[in-house]
Design a protein around this motif. Sequence first.
Motif, PDB file in Angstrom:
ATOM      1  N   PRO A  86      25.665  27.616  56.511  1.00  0.00           N
ATOM      2  CA  PRO A  86      24.464  27.080  57.406  1.00  0.00           C
ATOM      3  C   PRO A  86      24.119  25.766  57.338  1.00  0.00           C
ATOM      4  O   PRO A  86      23.660  24.977  58.464  1.00  0.00           O
ATOM      5  N   GLN A  87      24.684  24.907  56.385  1.00  0.00           N
ATOM      6  CA  GLN A  87      24.500  23.510  56.383  1.00  0.00           C
ATOM      7  C   GLN A  87      25.704  22.772  57.213  1.00  0.00           C
ATOM      8  O   GLN A  87      25.672  21.674  57.705  1.00  0.00           O
ATOM      9  N   ASP A  88      27.025  23.445  57.142  1.00  0.00           N
ATOM     10  CA  ASP A  88      28.136  22.776  57.659  1.00  0.00           C
ATOM     11  C   ASP A  88      29.049  23.932  58.136  1.00  0.00           C
ATOM     12  O   ASP A  88      29.750  24.806  57.688  1.00  0.00           O
ATOM     13  N   ALA A  89      28.845  24.223  59.778  1.00  0.00           N
ATOM     14  CA  ALA A  89      29.597  25.426  60.135  1.00  0.00           C
ATOM     15  C   ALA A  89      31.157  25.202  60.081  1.00  0.00           C
ATOM     16  O   ALA A  89      31.743  26.177  60.258  1.00  0.00           O
ATOM     17  N   ARG A  90      31.795  24.047  59.604  1.00  0.00           N
ATOM     18  CA  ARG A  90      33.274  23.993  59.395  1.00  0.00           C
ATOM     19  C   ARG A  90      33.499  24.771  58.165  1.00  0.00           C
ATOM     20  O   ARG A  90      34.726  25.178  57.836  1.00  0.00           O
ATOM     21  N   ARG A  91      32.605  24.932  57.189  1.00  0.00           N
ATOM     22  CA  ARG A  91      32.819  25.630  55.846  1.00  0.00           C
ATOM     23  C   ARG A  91      32.534  27.266  55.959  1.00  0.00           C
ATOM     24  O   ARG A  91      31.544  27.557  56.694  1.00  0.00           O
ATOM     25  N   THR A  92      33.294  27.993  55.062  1.00  0.00           N
ATOM     26  CA  THR A  92      32.947  29.522  54.898  1.00  0.00           C
ATOM     27  C   THR A  92      32.523  29.461  53.549  1.00  0.00           C
ATOM     28  O   THR A  92      33.088  29.123  52.664  1.00  0.00           O
ATOM     29  N   VAL A  93      31.579  30.361  53.523  1.00  0.00           N
ATOM     30  CA  VAL A  93      30.975  30.865  52.307  1.00  0.00           C
ATOM     31  C   VAL A  93      31.264  32.285  52.011  1.00  0.00           C
ATOM     32  O   VAL A  93      31.122  33.154  52.848  1.00  0.00           O
ATOM     33  N   VAL A  94      31.628  32.626  50.803  1.00  0.00           N
ATOM     34  CA  VAL A  94      32.197  33.945  50.276  1.00  0.00           C
ATOM     35  C   VAL A  94      31.288  34.373  49.271  1.00  0.00           C
ATOM     36  O   VAL A  94      30.716  33.548  48.275  1.00  0.00           O
ATOM     37  N   GLU A  95      30.872  35.637  49.670  1.00  0.00           N
ATOM     38  CA  GLU A  95      29.774  36.292  48.659  1.00  0.00           C
ATOM     39  C   GLU A  95      30.622  37.579  48.298  1.00  0.00           C
ATOM     40  O   GLU A  95      30.817  38.345  49.013  1.00  0.00           O
ATOM     41  N   ALA A  96      30.227  38.249  46.927  1.00  0.00           N
ATOM     42  CA  ALA A  96      30.554  39.503  46.727  1.00  0.00           C
ATOM     43  C   ALA A  96      29.329  40.361  47.281  1.00  0.00           C
ATOM     44  O   ALA A  96      28.154  40.173  47.335  1.00  0.00           O
ATOM     45  N   THR A  97      29.799  41.536  47.673  1.00  0.00           N
ATOM     46  CA  THR A  97      29.024  42.623  48.309  1.00  0.00           C
ATOM     47  C   THR A  97      28.377  43.461  47.015  1.00  0.00           C
ATOM     48  O   THR A  97      28.572  43.070  45.992  1.00  0.00           O
ATOM     49  N   ALA A  98      27.517  44.106  47.361  1.00  0.00           N
ATOM     50  CA  ALA A  98      26.701  45.007  46.311  1.00  0.00           C
ATOM     51  C   ALA A  98      27.994  45.795  45.469  1.00  0.00           C
ATOM     52  O   ALA A  98      27.899  45.756  44.295  1.00  0.00           O
ATOM     53  N   ASP A  99      28.962  46.537  46.387  1.00  0.00           N
ATOM     54  CA  ASP A  99      29.964  47.076  45.583  1.00  0.00           C
ATOM     55  C   ASP A  99      30.897  46.055  44.762  1.00  0.00           C
ATOM     56  O   ASP A  99      31.374  46.417  43.443  1.00  0.00           O
ATOM     57  N   GLY A 100      30.931  44.874  45.205  1.00  0.00           N
ATOM     58  CA  GLY A 100      31.696  43.837  44.644  1.00  0.00           C
ATOM     59  C   GLY A 100      31.138  43.264  43.143  1.00  0.00           C
ATOM     60  O   GLY A 100      31.662  43.508  42.156  1.00  0.00           O
ATOM     61  N   ARG A 101      29.777  43.335  43.344  1.00  0.00           N
ATOM     62  CA  ARG A 101      29.169  42.752  42.027  1.00  0.00           C
ATOM     63  C   ARG A 101      29.012  44.046  41.222  1.00  0.00           C
ATOM     64  O   ARG A 101      29.073  43.680  39.836  1.00  0.00           O
ATOM     65  N   LYS A 102      28.846  45.292  41.673  1.00  0.00           N
ATOM     66  CA  LYS A 102      29.070  46.340  40.635  1.00  0.00           C
ATOM     67  C   LYS A 102      30.408  46.562  39.973  1.00  0.00           C
ATOM     68  O   LYS A 102      30.370  46.697  38.727  1.00  0.00           O
ATOM     69  N   LEU A 103      31.464  46.192  40.724  1.00  0.00           N
ATOM     70  CA  LEU A 103      32.642  46.129  40.132  1.00  0.00           C
ATOM     71  C   LEU A 103      32.781  44.900  39.195  1.00  0.00           C
ATOM     72  O   LEU A 103      33.435  45.313  38.052  1.00  0.00           O
ATOM     73  N   VAL A 104      32.128  43.789  39.520  1.00  0.00           N
ATOM     74  CA  VAL A 104      32.174  42.779  38.260  1.00  0.00           C
ATOM     75  C   VAL A 104      31.589  43.029  37.018  1.00  0.00           C
ATOM     76  O   VAL A 104      32.010  42.838  35.945  1.00  0.00           O
ATOM     77  N   ARG A 105      30.306  43.763  37.460  1.00  0.00           N
ATOM     78  CA  ARG A 105      29.471  44.379  36.089  1.00  0.00           C
ATOM     79  C   ARG A 105      30.393  45.242  35.288  1.00  0.00           C
ATOM     80  O   ARG A 105      30.362  45.225  34.060  1.00  0.00           O
ATOM     81  N   ARG A 106      30.919  46.292  36.038  1.00  0.00           N
ATOM     82  CA  ARG A 106      31.724  47.246  35.092  1.00  0.00           C
ATOM     83  C   ARG A 106      32.835  46.722  34.666  1.00  0.00           C
ATOM     84  O   ARG A 106      33.253  47.063  33.393  1.00  0.00           O
ATOM     85  N   LEU A 107      33.482  45.757  35.312  1.00  0.00           N
ATOM     86  CA  LEU A 107      34.874  45.226  34.524  1.00  0.00           C
ATOM     87  C   LEU A 107      34.426  44.087  33.486  1.00  0.00           C
ATOM     88  O   LEU A 107      35.407  44.001  32.537  1.00  0.00           O
ATOM     89  N   SER A 108      33.292  43.488  33.688  1.00  0.00           N
ATOM     90  CA  SER A 108      33.184  42.423  32.703  1.00  0.00           C
ATOM     91  C   SER A 108      32.747  43.171  31.357  1.00  0.00           C
ATOM     92  O   SER A 108      33.299  42.430  30.431  1.00  0.00           O
ATOM     93  N   SER A 109      32.306  44.251  31.354  1.00  0.00           N
ATOM     94  CA  SER A 109      32.119  44.759  30.029  1.00  0.00           C
ATOM     95  C   SER A 109      33.406  45.130  29.132  1.00  0.00           C
ATOM     96  O   SER A 109      33.585  45.027  28.132  1.00  0.00           O
ATOM     97  N   THR A 110      34.427  45.665  30.055  1.00  0.00           N
ATOM     98  CA  THR A 110      35.742  46.041  29.673  1.00  0.00           C
ATOM     99  C   THR A 110      36.399  44.621  29.176  1.00  0.00           C
ATOM    100  O   THR A 110      37.273  44.379  27.990  1.00  0.00           O
ATOM    101  N   ILE A 111      36.362  43.568  29.932  1.00  0.00           N
ATOM    102  CA  ILE A 111      36.960  42.123  29.559  1.00  0.00           C
ATOM    103  C   ILE A 111      36.372  41.721  28.265  1.00  0.00           C
ATOM    104  O   ILE A 111      37.076  41.106  27.614  1.00  0.00           O
ATOM    105  N   GLU A 112      35.016  41.871  28.452  1.00  0.00           N
ATOM    106  CA  GLU A 112      34.327  41.114  27.158  1.00  0.00           C
ATOM    107  C   GLU A 112      34.666  41.833  26.031  1.00  0.00           C
ATOM    108  O   GLU A 112      34.877  41.225  24.862  1.00  0.00           O
ATOM    109  N   SER A 113      35.104  42.896  25.869  1.00  0.00           N
ATOM    110  CA  SER A 113      35.480  43.717  24.839  1.00  0.00           C
ATOM    111  C   SER A 113      36.546  43.378  24.386  1.00  0.00           C
ATOM    112  O   SER A 113      37.224  43.299  23.129  1.00  0.00           O
ATOM    113  N   HIS A 114      37.579  42.693  25.284  1.00  0.00           N
ATOM    114  CA  HIS A 114      38.798  42.557  24.922  1.00  0.00           C
ATOM    115  C   HIS A 114      38.653  40.962  24.134  1.00  0.00           C
ATOM    116  O   HIS A 114      39.524  40.782  23.506  1.00  0.00           O
ATOM    117  N   TYR A 115      37.868  40.117  24.566  1.00  0.00           N
ATOM    118  CA  TYR A 115      37.476  38.842  24.133  1.00  0.00           C
ATOM    119  C   TYR A 115      37.026  39.165  22.751  1.00  0.00           C
ATOM    120  O   TYR A 115      37.243  38.412  21.822  1.00  0.00           O
TER     121      TYR A 115
END
Length: 143
Positions: A86-115
Amino acid sequence: MGTPFVHRNLPRLLLQAREAVMAHTRPSLREHALSDQQWRVLRVLGEHGAVETGRVAREAFILGPSLTGVLARMERDGLITRSRDPQDARRTVVEATADGRKLVRRLSSTIESHYSWLEASLGKAKLAQLYTLLDELIALEAP
């Protein structure tokens, strides 16, 4: 004929280390039909919310032309949305959808357990030292 090299092949060692770490992560990514690059994008968005594409490219270490294809596939799969800044129409902003955020939450626990496993295997101090050394190495090349 002897080798003219005195030091070990650091780039190769870093790639081998990356592959060793990713060997634990990739099966989970593949279960969700994600590539390494798509996961890196989702992780950036999971950490920062809506992000300008240039920042996504830098933080996910994906070159611009490749990022365009990655984002197109992720948008097609309903994981992200793209919109004009909205501040600069030449730029594109990317955002995770609800499904994308759900996937991040699901995978983050698996990945954190590896860490956690990595921390238990190497020890907390060694893992912290590894992070510090990598940060220092990266800082040497920073502009």
